[in-house]
Structure formats: C-alpha cells, structure tokens
Design a protein around this motif. Structure first.
Motif, PDB file in Angstrom:
ATOM      1  N   GLN A  79       0.548  -1.169   0.065  1.00 31.01           N
ATOM      2  CA  GLN A  79      -0.145   0.036   0.058  1.00 31.01           C
ATOM      3  C   GLN A  79       1.325   1.386  -0.065  1.00 31.01           C
ATOM      4  O   GLN A  79       0.362   2.361  -0.639  1.00 31.01           O
ATOM      5  N   ARG A  80       2.029   1.158   0.508  1.00 31.69           N
ATOM      6  CA  ARG A  80       2.810   2.322   0.768  1.00 31.69           C
ATOM      7  C   ARG A  80       3.605   2.681  -0.481  1.00 31.69           C
ATOM      8  O   ARG A  80       4.201   1.841  -1.135  1.00 31.69           O
ATOM      9  N   GLY A 116      12.434  17.099   1.818  1.00 30.20           N
ATOM     10  CA  GLY A 116      12.282  17.082   0.257  1.00 30.20           C
ATOM     11  C   GLY A 116      12.411  18.691  -0.227  1.00 30.20           C
ATOM     12  O   GLY A 116      13.720  19.203  -0.129  1.00 30.20           O
ATOM     13  N   HIS A 117      11.285  19.143  -0.054  1.00 31.82           N
ATOM     14  CA  HIS A 117      10.937  20.613  -0.099  1.00 31.82           C
ATOM     15  C   HIS A 117      10.647  21.022   1.455  1.00 31.82           C
ATOM     16  O   HIS A 117       9.244  20.955   1.609  1.00 31.82           O
ATOM     17  N   GLU A 118      11.311  21.092   2.448  1.00 32.93           N
ATOM     18  CA  GLU A 118      11.169  21.292   3.905  1.00 32.93           C
ATOM     19  C   GLU A 118      10.363  19.631   4.056  1.00 32.93           C
ATOM     20  O   GLU A 118      10.875  18.849   3.261  1.00 32.93           O
ATOM     21  N   ALA A 119      10.001  19.485   5.005  1.00 31.61           N
ATOM     22  CA  ALA A 119       9.431  18.213   5.453  1.00 31.61           C
ATOM     23  C   ALA A 119       7.983  17.956   4.338  1.00 31.61           C
ATOM     24  O   ALA A 119       7.500  18.664   4.325  1.00 31.61           O
ATOM     25  N   SER A 120       8.552  16.741   3.742  1.00 27.51           N
ATOM     26  CA  SER A 120       7.756  16.431   2.647  1.00 27.51           C
ATOM     27  C   SER A 120       7.439  14.822   2.652  1.00 27.51           C
ATOM     28  O   SER A 120       7.978  14.100   3.258  1.00 27.51           O
ATOM     29  N   LEU A 121       6.297  14.632   1.890  1.00 30.93           N
ATOM     30  CA  LEU A 121       6.007  13.452   1.238  1.00 30.93           C
ATOM     31  C   LEU A 121       6.604  13.073  -0.174  1.00 30.93           C
ATOM     32  O   LEU A 121       6.306  14.110  -1.236  1.00 30.93           O
ATOM     33  N   LEU A 122       7.196  12.039  -0.318  1.00 30.59           N
ATOM     34  CA  LEU A 122       7.904  11.962  -1.692  1.00 30.59           C
ATOM     35  C   LEU A 122       7.456  10.579  -2.357  1.00 30.59           C
ATOM     36  O   LEU A 122       7.357   9.534  -1.432  1.00 30.59           O
ATOM     37  N   PRO A 123       7.362  10.235  -3.569  1.00 29.63           N
ATOM     38  CA  PRO A 123       7.622   8.864  -4.022  1.00 29.63           C
ATOM     39  C   PRO A 123       8.533   8.223  -3.744  1.00 29.63           C
ATOM     40  O   PRO A 123       9.599   8.538  -3.557  1.00 29.63           O
ATOM     41  N   LEU A 124       8.499   6.548  -3.635  1.00 29.79           N
ATOM     42  CA  LEU A 124       9.390   5.824  -3.070  1.00 29.79           C
ATOM     43  C   LEU A 124      10.802   5.784  -4.073  1.00 29.79           C
ATOM     44  O   LEU A 124      11.828   5.648  -3.940  1.00 29.79           O
ATOM     45  N   ASN A 125      10.426   6.146  -5.488  1.00 33.82           N
ATOM     46  CA  ASN A 125      11.498   6.066  -6.291  1.00 33.82           C
ATOM     47  C   ASN A 125      12.443   7.297  -6.249  1.00 33.82           C
ATOM     48  O   ASN A 125      13.499   7.012  -6.856  1.00 33.82           O
ATOM     49  N   LEU A 126      12.251   8.205  -5.212  1.00 34.95           N
ATOM     50  CA  LEU A 126      13.180   9.293  -5.068  1.00 34.95           C
ATOM     51  C   LEU A 126      14.110   8.970  -4.035  1.00 34.95           C
ATOM     52  O   LEU A 126      15.085   9.682  -3.818  1.00 34.95           O
TER      53      LEU A 126
END
Length: 404
Positions: A79-80, A87-97
């Motif tokens: 699911q994750r 990333g840009h400050e505290a961020s959610l990013l795709p796993l491929n990054l």
C-alpha cells in the motif's frame, strides 16, 4: 539560440506541468500519477483548514477520499507508495526518489545540511542517539513522547526533549524513517521494517548524479523554471544546482528558454508542449508547489504572496491563513479561510480579488470551489464573515451555486 516563450506561454506550461486542467479523476491510480508528477508534497502542521499535504491533490483532482493519501503515505506493505523526508522542507515523496536523497542523509550524519542545533546535538550526545536507536530497533514505531525522560514541562515551539532531538537526528541521517502518524505525531521505525527491500537495496547513484536526477524531476514538475527555481524544488544548495544544471544542459536533457520579462534564463525538459488554454480553477494551499517559491509566483502570475501566520494580527494585510485562488490562468484572488469544525462551517474571513481578475463567472467558480471544499471537509456550509461590501459578489454567487 534559446527557445523564446511569452509569459502567458510560460504560465500555461507551468500550470500544465503541475497537473492543472487535466481532470484525471480522484481514484487511487489518479492520486499515484499526480504524486509521481509532482514528486514532492510539503507537510505543514497548521490545521486552519486541513493539514496542508492534503490540499494540493484536492486542488488538482477534486474531492478525493483523504484516507487514500494516508494509505499511500503510511500504509503497510505494498500500500505504501510514499516516504517522509526533507524534500522541500518536510515532505511526502514517491519511493522512487529515495535513492536520490541518500546523499542528503549521509551529509546529515556528518552534521551537514541540517539545523545547527541538531548538528551540535549529534556531535555532543552520541550516547543518547545510540540509546534511542536501540529502543526503536527493539520496540518499533515509537513517538518521541514514549521515549522522553524529561521531568520538567516543555517550553514553546522547538524546546524539544533529548529523545526528540535524537529521533530527529536519526531521521535526518536516514537511520530511522516515519512508519506512521498518531494524530500529527510522527512514529519512527528503522527503514528495513517500513520501506520496500527493493528500494533499500538499489545501487546508490553518485552525489552529482542524484543532484541531476532531482533537478530533472523539478524541471518536469515545473514546466519552465530558472536555475534557482529548479534547485529550490528539492532544496539543493547553489553550487549543487549550478553544477547539475551545467551537466543537464550539456548533454541535452534540459534546454535553455528565454521567457518574456524574466531577468534570468529559464530551462525546460525536452520540447515544451504548451496548451492553447487552461480552464482550471482551484483554491491553493499556501505550501502548494505552484506558489511556494514566491519570486517565481510573482514572475509567472504578477502576484505578490506572503504567509502572515507569524505576523502579529494587527500587522496582517490579508489574514491568518490565506489561500490563493487560481482562475483562468491567473491567481485572481486570495481568501482568508478557516474550517470551524465545531460550527460545521467553512468560514471566509476575507476576500481580496486582484484588479480586474474576477468577473461574474469568476465569482461563480470561486463559490463552487468553496462549496466543494466545505463538502470535502465534511462541513455543512460556507459562512461569509467578511464585510458585506467586500463579500457581496461572492455572497450572491454562493447563493446561486447552492441553489443550482
């Protein structure tokens, strides 16, 4: 000779790259595609309307179910699809990054690229860091509160306990990651229990290669951007951004663009595909990647925007939590909004339209966006608390939209 673009073309290119005007629906696959397109969604703790990381997807996709983003960010197993990091400050990013940011974690472990207080703590308190990491390894998914040995009452803002500082140092260094959240509190665990093995086992790119990958992703997400815009997207340092840009231009992955009215050259990935027009209308988070670089926002939209949360109330010009309103390729207005959950209402405390930016159709579009936002937040109504003269056109448009 570099490609030449008018400011209107640059604006449409930027809006298209950011996912506006595409109407892709609000399904789980649509969320995944949009998150991969953006590459980074900033997290912020202010909950005046809704936690900020939920808003960029609403602005682009409409009223999607918020638990879908929770699932992608903090779900178990397959699911994750996202991870939390700087990333840009505290961020959610795709796993491929994730592999492209491992260099930043290595720098943090050496005390580079992190807050001075945190770097000093890492140098002076290795025993506390080791003890906290051992506790996380043994117990898993822990918040700072469950580890704290502090006896005195915490002070305001960044008066963190030693254990909280240790967890933040370990997070910056990549020794722990965010397994989930309890309310808004981070729960930390070791990466091997949270992130897919295939991601953790990927060969690490060299630092220069990682910088180039991040700059290239920023170029795709921004459409057209200056060197400063590109490096700001993932918060690269000037030297890192310039070196990466030089390589990307030299091998043809980015091409220079001259944008009308821009003092600095722009860059885009490949040959730009510019829509003839873009009909999107949307309320934007103050931390939306379309507007978070304020100088770029002024260049593209002729819109001066500053967040006034930390400005004393009597010195605020526009309000506490002000959302820009995108309409017909312009940022046409800004609204001071508050989700007043106890009263079941989305309160509009101020409406500030840009000169000649909102016609009757524009106010209708704004009313529809406000009603849709209220419905998405589970609120029963939109309440205008602004002066009658200021909100008269919006008041009429809300009545019309509610009756439609």
């Amino acid at each position: 000779m570099p490609l030449e673009l008018s400011n209107h073309q640059a604006r449409r290119l930027a809006l298209s790259a950011q996912g506006f005007g595409k109407q892709p629906g609000s399904t789980l696959p649509a969320l995944k595609r949009m998150l991969n397109r953006l590459g980074v969604v900033q997290i912020d703790s202010v909950n005046a309307v809704v936690r900020s990381h939920y808003l960029p997807l609403f602005s682009r996709l409409g009223d999607y179910p918020m638990p879908l983003l929770d699932q992608l960010a903090w779900g178990r197993g397959r699911q994750r699809q996202l991870f939390e990091y700087w990333g840009h400050e505290a961020s959610l990013l795709p796993l491929n990054l994730y592999p492209l940011l491992r260099w930043r974690m290595a720098h943090a472990a050496e005390g580079r690229g992190i807050y001075r207080q945190l770097a000093q703590f890492g140098r002076e308190h290795p025993a506390v860091i080791a003890r906290v990491l051992a506790a996380v390894r043994e117990q898993g998914a822990l918040g700072a509160g469950s580890l704290s040995t502090r006896q005195e009452r915490a002070g305001p803002w960044w008066d963190w306990s030693a254990e909280k500082l240790a967890l933040e140092w370990l997070f910056a260094a990549g020794e722990v990651t965010v397994a989930g959240r309890r309310g808004f509190e981070r729960l930390y665990d070791v990466p091997e229990r949270v992130l897919p093995k295939a991601i953790l086992d990927q060969p690490l790119p060299g630092e220069a290669e990682a910088h180039q990958g991040l700059m290239l992703h920023a170029a795709s997400a921004l459409g057209v951007a200056t060197e400063r815009d590109l490096r700001d997207y993932f918060r690269l340092e000037p030297g890192q951004g310039r070196a990466a840009l030089a390589e990307l231009v030299a091998d043809g992955r980015l091409q220079p663009v001259q944008v009308q009215g821009w003092k600095q050259p722009g860059y885009c990935a490949g040959t730009p595909r510019i829509p003839r027009r873009l009909a999107a209308s949307a309320l934007l988070s103050p931390f939306d990647s379309l507007v978070w670089e304020r100088n770029r926002t002024e260049r593209l939209f002729d819109f001066h925007y500053r967040l006034e949360i930390y400005t004393p109330a009597h010195k605020r010009v526009y309000g506490y939590y002000v959302l820009p309103f995108l309409y017909r390729e312009r940022i046409a207005a800004r609204l001071d909004l508050r989700a007043e959950r106890a009263q079941g209402q989305l309160a509009v405390h101020a409406v500030h339209a840009q000169p000649e930016a909102l016609d009757e159709e524009g106010y209708q579009a704004l009313a529809v966006n406000l009603l849709r936002l209220a419905r998405w937040l589970g609120l029963e109504r939109v309440q205008l608390n602004c002066p009658r003269a200021e909100g008269s056109q919006l008041r009429a448009a809300l009545l019309s939209a509610a009756l439609a």
